[in-house]
Design an enzyme around this catalytic site. Structure first.
Site, short mmCIF file in Angstrom:
data_model
loop_
_atom_site.label_atom_id
_atom_site.label_comp_id
_atom_site.label_asym_id
_atom_site.label_seq_id
_atom_site.Cartn_x
_atom_site.Cartn_y
_atom_site.Cartn_z
N ASP A 68 0.70 -1.10 -0.10
CA ASP A 68 0.06 0.20 -0.04
C ASP A 68 1.11 1.35 0.05
OD1 ASP A 68 -2.35 1.70 0.59
OD2 ASP A 68 -1.55 1.83 2.58
N ASP A 82 -0.22 5.06 0.79
CA ASP A 82 -0.37 6.05 2.07
C ASP A 82 -0.61 5.64 3.30
OD1 ASP A 82 -0.59 8.56 0.16
OD2 ASP A 82 -2.84 7.61 -0.20
N HIS A 92 -11.31 17.49 -6.53
CA HIS A 92 -10.30 16.24 -6.23
C HIS A 92 -9.10 16.47 -7.17
CE1 HIS A 92 -8.24 12.23 -6.38
NE2 HIS A 92 -8.57 12.41 -5.20
#
Length: 255
Positions: A9, A11, A81
């Protein structure tokens, strides 16, 4: 049982990026004239929802708005975003977000042993690219043979889709790979894909239920930043998680 791949992963796992993400969100809101400001406590709660666009949508759903205003804000989510991503990438490229302890060391050890490396993240490809190049430089693409990102799958974590995609591209089976995560959603996704999983939480995820992790550590450790109580608690050889011991722990657990 041979170990062919490590899947990471991004973050919270490769780097503690969440404060940079929170700051970028707030700057984007300000630029767009929105009166929102996410505190650390707000963002910690929002992180239980996977994906930046999804967090914005969750925030909008919590506001006291007319249906028309809610619908209008919903159409602006991609714009919000996109601006947030640009701001976040700029912060990361400036070197403000280092890798967590032990990450670069373990990546190098695994690569030297011939183990393949991959990314399985629900963040955008732009965010992943910014972090990898800021922390690992041009060798990042040589290290990671597969980079699977959230927009490539229909369902984000805790669904296993992103891990299944990464394994498909790697050409490896779950029993020959290990996942690295930092959160309960990530843990659930990795284990649903059949992966043995190492979890290293941060402030943002330390209150999650991570009791099902196959190996739970505060971080991966370094000779200069040893893990408290190690070796002797969860590790047997060193006060940091080495690639050699990682394979042994997994094999022992699965035997």
């Amino acid at each position: 049982m041979r170990l062919d791949a490590l899947i990471f992963d991004v973050d919270g796992t490769l780097a503690d990026t969440e404060e940079a993400h929170r700051t970028a969100f707030n700057l984007a809101f300000e630029q767009l004239g929105l009166s929102w400001k996410w505190t650390r406590a707000d963002y910690r709660r929002l992180l239980t929802t996977t994906g930046g666009k999804e967090r914005i949508a969750r925030h909008i759903a919590s506001l006291d708005l007319s249906e028309a205003d809610r619908a209008d804000l919903g159409t602006r989510i991609p714009q919000i975003h996109a601006i947030k991503t640009r701001l976040y990438s700029a912060v990361v490229r400036d070197g403000a977000v280092p890798l967590r302890p032990g990450v670069a060391r373990l990546l190098d050890e695994a690569a030297a042993a011939g183990c393949r490396l991959a990314i399985a993240s629900t963040t955008t490809a732009a965010n992943v690219d910014a972090l990898l190049h800021a922390t690992l430089g041009t060798r990042a693409l040589d290290l990671f043979g597969v980079i699977a990102c959230g927009d490539q799958v229909a369902a984000k974590k805790p669904a296993p889709d992103i891990y299944l995609l990464a394994m498909q591209h790697l050409g490896v089976r779950a029993e020959h790979a290990i996942a690295f995560e930092d959160s309960d959603n990530g843990l659930r996704a990795a284990q649903a894909a059949g992966l043995w999983t190492v979890v290293t939480p941060t402030y943002w995820s330390e209150d999650h239920d991570l009791s099902d992790a196959d190996l739970l550590l505060p971080h991966l450790g370094e000779p200069a930043i040893p893990l408290a109580g190690e070796p002797g608690s969860r590790l047997r050889e060193t006060a940091w998680l080495s690639f050699a011991e990682l394979g042994g722990l997994r094999e022992e657990a699965l035997s």
